[in-house]
Design an enzyme around this catalytic site. Structure first.
Site, mmCIF file in Angstrom:
data_model
loop_
_atom_site.group_PDB
_atom_site.id
_atom_site.type_symbol
_atom_site.label_atom_id
_atom_site.label_comp_id
_atom_site.label_asym_id
_atom_site.label_seq_id
_atom_site.Cartn_x
_atom_site.Cartn_y
_atom_site.Cartn_z
ATOM 1 N N SER A 40 53.696 41.915 39.376
ATOM 2 C CA SER A 40 52.642 42.151 39.353
ATOM 3 C C SER A 40 52.390 42.511 38.232
ATOM 4 O O SER A 40 50.753 42.504 37.917
ATOM 5 C CB SER A 40 51.949 42.761 40.716
ATOM 6 O OG SER A 40 52.844 44.592 40.365
ATOM 7 N N LYS A 83 51.191 49.943 37.601
ATOM 8 C CA LYS A 83 49.239 48.732 38.263
ATOM 9 C C LYS A 83 48.576 49.903 36.020
ATOM 10 O O LYS A 83 48.760 50.623 36.044
ATOM 11 C CB LYS A 83 48.665 49.482 38.770
ATOM 12 C CG LYS A 83 49.094 48.858 40.179
ATOM 13 C CD LYS A 83 49.289 47.707 40.075
ATOM 14 C CE LYS A 83 50.739 47.385 41.853
ATOM 15 N NZ LYS A 83 51.025 45.833 41.792
#
Length: 164
Positions: A40, A83
């Site tokens: 990710s 993230k």
């Protein structure tokens, strides 16, 4: 003889507890080493990269847009996620994908942040589970340690247009 062994054992246990407490406080309040997995955050952080996540910024409420953070997953509290912060409380963020024809927007509520992975096509993030509470943030990634050829401060987001 037994008394000398007993004193040495108690002394060893005392030092072990002291150093254990110091290590716990350092990892809980200063920072920790984190091995990241998954695609990710590619190309910024790849699978099995080791980063240092400092925790002081979280305690001082100094997380900013563009920072990469480690947080508890809102869908699985036993798992951490890595993230990039796209929006802070009160910000208006685009919640649709880059290829969507109709763009939708939402406001980040008070006490929450909006997170997205750098690899937008292969990231489960706030676009899936919504904004996450600030309390789930564990720390801010400030340094990549492994692999050695990538050692240093992390790069800016490859999705410059996504940070509002």
């Amino acid at each position: 003889m037994f008394r000398g062994f007993f004193v040495k054992t108690i002394s060893f246990v005392g030092y072990t507890v002291q150093y254990g407490c110091i290590a716990h406080c350092a990892f809980e309040y200063v920072g920790e080493f984190v091995s990241c997995s998954g695609p990710s955050m590619e190309p910024t952080i790849t699978n099995h990269d080791v980063v240092f996540s400092e925790r002081i910024s979280r305690h001082l409420y100094r997380i900013q847009k563009g920072d990469i953070i480690i947080a508890k997953s809102p869908s699985n509290p036993k798992m951490n996620i890595c993230k990039r912060v796209i929006g802070l409380e009160g910000d208006k963020v685009c919640t649709s994908g880059p290829s969507d024809i109709f763009k939708t927007h939402t406001y980040v509520p008070r006490g929450h942040v909006w997170l997205e992975g750098d690899n937008l096509r292969n990231s489960t993030d706030s676009r899936s589970y919504g904004p996450i509470p600030y309390a789930l943030i564990r720390g801010r990634v400030c340094l990549k340690l492994w692999p050695p050829q990538s050692f240093g401060v992390l790069a800016e987001s490859p999705n410059d247009g996504r940070i509002l």
